[in-house]
Design a protein around this motif. Sequence first.
Motif, PDB file in Angstrom:
ATOM      1  N   ASP A 193       0.855  -1.180   0.000  1.00  0.00           N
ATOM      2  CA  ASP A 193       0.000   0.000   0.000  1.00  0.00           C
ATOM      3  C   ASP A 193       0.891   1.230   0.000  1.00  0.00           C
ATOM      4  N   PRO A 194       1.017   1.927  -1.111  1.00  0.00           N
ATOM      5  CA  PRO A 194       1.950   3.064  -1.207  1.00  0.00           C
ATOM      6  C   PRO A 194       1.611   4.222  -0.276  1.00  0.00           C
ATOM      7  N   LEU A 195       0.385   4.279   0.223  1.00  0.00           N
ATOM      8  CA  LEU A 195       0.003   5.376   1.098  1.00  0.00           C
ATOM      9  C   LEU A 195       0.202   5.030   2.576  1.00  0.00           C
ATOM     10  N   ALA A 196       0.501   3.764   2.860  1.00  0.00           N
ATOM     11  CA  ALA A 196       0.596   3.314   4.251  1.00  0.00           C
ATOM     12  C   ALA A 196       1.977   3.561   4.844  1.00  0.00           C
ATOM     13  N   SER A 197       2.344   4.828   4.939  1.00  0.00           N
ATOM     14  CA  SER A 197       3.586   5.230   5.602  1.00  0.00           C
ATOM     15  C   SER A 197       3.440   6.685   6.016  1.00  0.00           C
ATOM     16  N   PRO A 198       4.095   7.080   7.108  1.00  0.00           N
ATOM     17  CA  PRO A 198       3.996   8.479   7.555  1.00  0.00           C
ATOM     18  C   PRO A 198       4.438   9.469   6.491  1.00  0.00           C
ATOM     19  N   GLU A 199       5.493   9.134   5.733  1.00  0.00           N
ATOM     20  CA  GLU A 199       5.992  10.054   4.719  1.00  0.00           C
ATOM     21  C   GLU A 199       4.975  10.250   3.604  1.00  0.00           C
ATOM     22  N   ALA A 200       4.294   9.170   3.214  1.00  0.00           N
ATOM     23  CA  ALA A 200       3.281   9.281   2.170  1.00  0.00           C
ATOM     24  C   ALA A 200       2.108  10.130   2.640  1.00  0.00           C
ATOM     25  N   VAL A 201       1.722   9.953   3.894  1.00  0.00           N
ATOM     26  CA  VAL A 201       0.627  10.747   4.460  1.00  0.00           C
ATOM     27  C   VAL A 201       1.020  12.216   4.531  1.00  0.00           C
ATOM     28  N   ARG A 202       2.246  12.469   4.968  1.00  0.00           N
ATOM     29  CA  ARG A 202       2.716  13.859   5.057  1.00  0.00           C
ATOM     30  C   ARG A 202       2.825  14.493   3.680  1.00  0.00           C
ATOM     31  N   SER A 203       3.107  13.681   2.670  1.00  0.00           N
ATOM     32  CA  SER A 203       3.180  14.202   1.300  1.00  0.00           C
ATOM     33  C   SER A 203       1.813  14.703   0.847  1.00  0.00           C
ATOM     34  N   ILE A 204       0.760  13.977   1.185  1.00  0.00           N
ATOM     35  CA  ILE A 204      -0.605  14.419   0.866  1.00  0.00           C
ATOM     36  C   ILE A 204      -0.913  15.729   1.596  1.00  0.00           C
ATOM     37  N   CYS A 205      -0.507  15.789   2.849  1.00  0.00           N
ATOM     38  CA  CYS A 205      -0.764  17.002   3.641  1.00  0.00           C
ATOM     39  C   CYS A 205       0.000  18.205   3.090  1.00  0.00           C
ATOM     40  N   LEU A 258     -14.984  23.030   4.378  1.00  0.00           N
ATOM     41  CA  LEU A 258     -15.563  22.406   3.194  1.00  0.00           C
ATOM     42  C   LEU A 258     -14.664  22.600   1.966  1.00  0.00           C
ATOM     43  N   GLU A 259     -14.040  23.768   1.868  1.00  0.00           N
ATOM     44  CA  GLU A 259     -13.108  23.997   0.763  1.00  0.00           C
ATOM     45  C   GLU A 259     -11.906  23.058   0.880  1.00  0.00           C
ATOM     46  N   ALA A 260     -11.402  22.909   2.106  1.00  0.00           N
ATOM     47  CA  ALA A 260     -10.278  22.002   2.328  1.00  0.00           C
ATOM     48  C   ALA A 260     -10.670  20.571   1.987  1.00  0.00           C
ATOM     49  N   ALA A 261     -11.900  20.195   2.312  1.00  0.00           N
ATOM     50  CA  ALA A 261     -12.382  18.848   2.017  1.00  0.00           C
ATOM     51  C   ALA A 261     -12.401  18.614   0.505  1.00  0.00           C
ATOM     52  N   ALA A 262     -12.872  19.602  -0.243  1.00  0.00           N
ATOM     53  CA  ALA A 262     -12.939  19.465  -1.703  1.00  0.00           C
ATOM     54  C   ALA A 262     -11.539  19.343  -2.304  1.00  0.00           C
ATOM     55  N   ARG A 263     -10.615  20.149  -1.801  1.00  0.00           N
ATOM     56  CA  ARG A 263      -9.246  20.110  -2.326  1.00  0.00           C
ATOM     57  C   ARG A 263      -8.545  18.803  -1.945  1.00  0.00           C
ATOM     58  N   LEU A 264      -8.759  18.351  -0.710  1.00  0.00           N
ATOM     59  CA  LEU A 264      -8.142  17.104  -0.265  1.00  0.00           C
ATOM     60  C   LEU A 264      -8.689  15.925  -1.061  1.00  0.00           C
ATOM     61  N   ARG A 265      -9.976  15.949  -1.316  1.00  0.00           N
ATOM     62  CA  ARG A 265     -10.588  14.876  -2.089  1.00  0.00           C
ATOM     63  C   ARG A 265      -9.992  14.817  -3.506  1.00  0.00           C
ATOM     64  N   ALA A 266      -9.741  15.976  -4.087  1.00  0.00           N
ATOM     65  CA  ALA A 266      -9.155  16.022  -5.428  1.00  0.00           C
ATOM     66  C   ALA A 266      -7.716  15.501  -5.413  1.00  0.00           C
ATOM     67  N   ILE A 267      -6.967  15.833  -4.369  1.00  0.00           N
ATOM     68  CA  ILE A 267      -5.587  15.354  -4.245  1.00  0.00           C
ATOM     69  C   ILE A 267      -5.556  13.828  -4.106  1.00  0.00           C
ATOM     70  N   LEU A 268      -6.444  13.305  -3.277  1.00  0.00           N
ATOM     71  CA  LEU A 268      -6.507  11.860  -3.063  1.00  0.00           C
ATOM     72  C   LEU A 268      -6.936  11.142  -4.341  1.00  0.00           C
ATOM     73  N   GLU A 269      -7.835  11.744  -5.090  1.00  0.00           N
ATOM     74  CA  GLU A 269      -8.284  11.167  -6.355  1.00  0.00           C
ATOM     75  C   GLU A 269      -7.109  11.068  -7.325  1.00  0.00           C
ATOM     76  N   GLU A 297      -3.744  11.190  -6.509  1.00  0.00           N
ATOM     77  CA  GLU A 297      -2.610  10.420  -6.010  1.00  0.00           C
ATOM     78  C   GLU A 297      -2.912   8.938  -5.796  1.00  0.00           C
ATOM     79  N   THR A 298      -4.165   8.601  -5.569  1.00  0.00           N
ATOM     80  CA  THR A 298      -4.495   7.193  -5.297  1.00  0.00           C
ATOM     81  C   THR A 298      -5.462   6.616  -6.331  1.00  0.00           C
ATOM     82  N   SER A 299      -5.724   7.368  -7.388  1.00  0.00           N
ATOM     83  CA  SER A 299      -6.654   6.921  -8.444  1.00  0.00           C
ATOM     84  C   SER A 299      -8.019   6.565  -7.874  1.00  0.00           C
ATOM     85  N   GLY A 300      -8.449   7.323  -6.870  1.00  0.00           N
ATOM     86  CA  GLY A 300      -9.764   7.124  -6.281  1.00  0.00           C
ATOM     87  C   GLY A 300      -9.850   5.967  -5.306  1.00  0.00           C
ATOM     88  N   ARG A 301      -8.720   5.331  -5.013  1.00  0.00           N
ATOM     89  CA  ARG A 301      -8.735   4.168  -4.115  1.00  0.00           C
ATOM     90  C   ARG A 301      -9.005   4.557  -2.669  1.00  0.00           C
TER      91      ARG A 301
END
Length: 228
Positions: free
Chosen positions: A12-24, A74-85, A87-91
């Motif tokens: 799971d490429p997202l299952a590490s602190p560095e990957a999580v911090r990269s999203i943040c 809500l704006e942060a939620a929309a932007r975070l959702r787009a980033i996750l889409e 970086e993780t192809s919607g997974r």
Amino acid sequence: MRATRRRRREPDPLASPEAVRSICRALREQMPEVIPSSEKHLLRFLYAVRHVERRPATDTKRGRPSRWPRETLLEAAARLRAILERETSGRVSLNSFTGQYLPLVQFPSDVIDALVSGQINLQEAAGLARLTPERMDCTPTKARSVRAEVLRAHLMSQGSQNSLRERVKEILGEVVSVSTEQMANVVQKVDELLEIDASDKRHIFYEEMKRLFYAMREISLRKSTTSR
């Protein structure tokens, strides 16, 4: 009883602190004036983002008011959702990220090492990370030792995710107590299996139940002694 084998785990490429911090970091780059630079405050902000999405706009007067405006969250939620889409192809959804992946940044380093190396999955890591000095009322060194022993036993037995969760609950005193009468039935079952066919491996399961019962009883006795 046929021995169970651990299913091969896909990395799971997202299952590490560095990957999580990269999203943040990606989210902070889009909202630099809003996203806290402190990791502690960042976690609070993102948990607030998850919370606001679960509450309707008409339900804003209940509970403690958020330190951040609803529109900002809500704006942060929309932007975070787009980033996750992206970086993780919607997974990974926003709720999954904040509920399962975000806590990784606070997991003990030994748990992270086991997760990143592929020894355990994200859910198993979350369970193992619950064995903290605060919950067990012990030193950090002792807590680390307990986690190491639980991990070792889990890998040797090729245990399931549920078995690890139950073991953690047992250590934390969260398991449901077993009555003496119930244990007497277990002991009788062991004797019957051994008498009928000593090669029947089902008796090992009941022997394990006996071991857990006596361990639970010892923990209970210790707690009652210390509380006096």
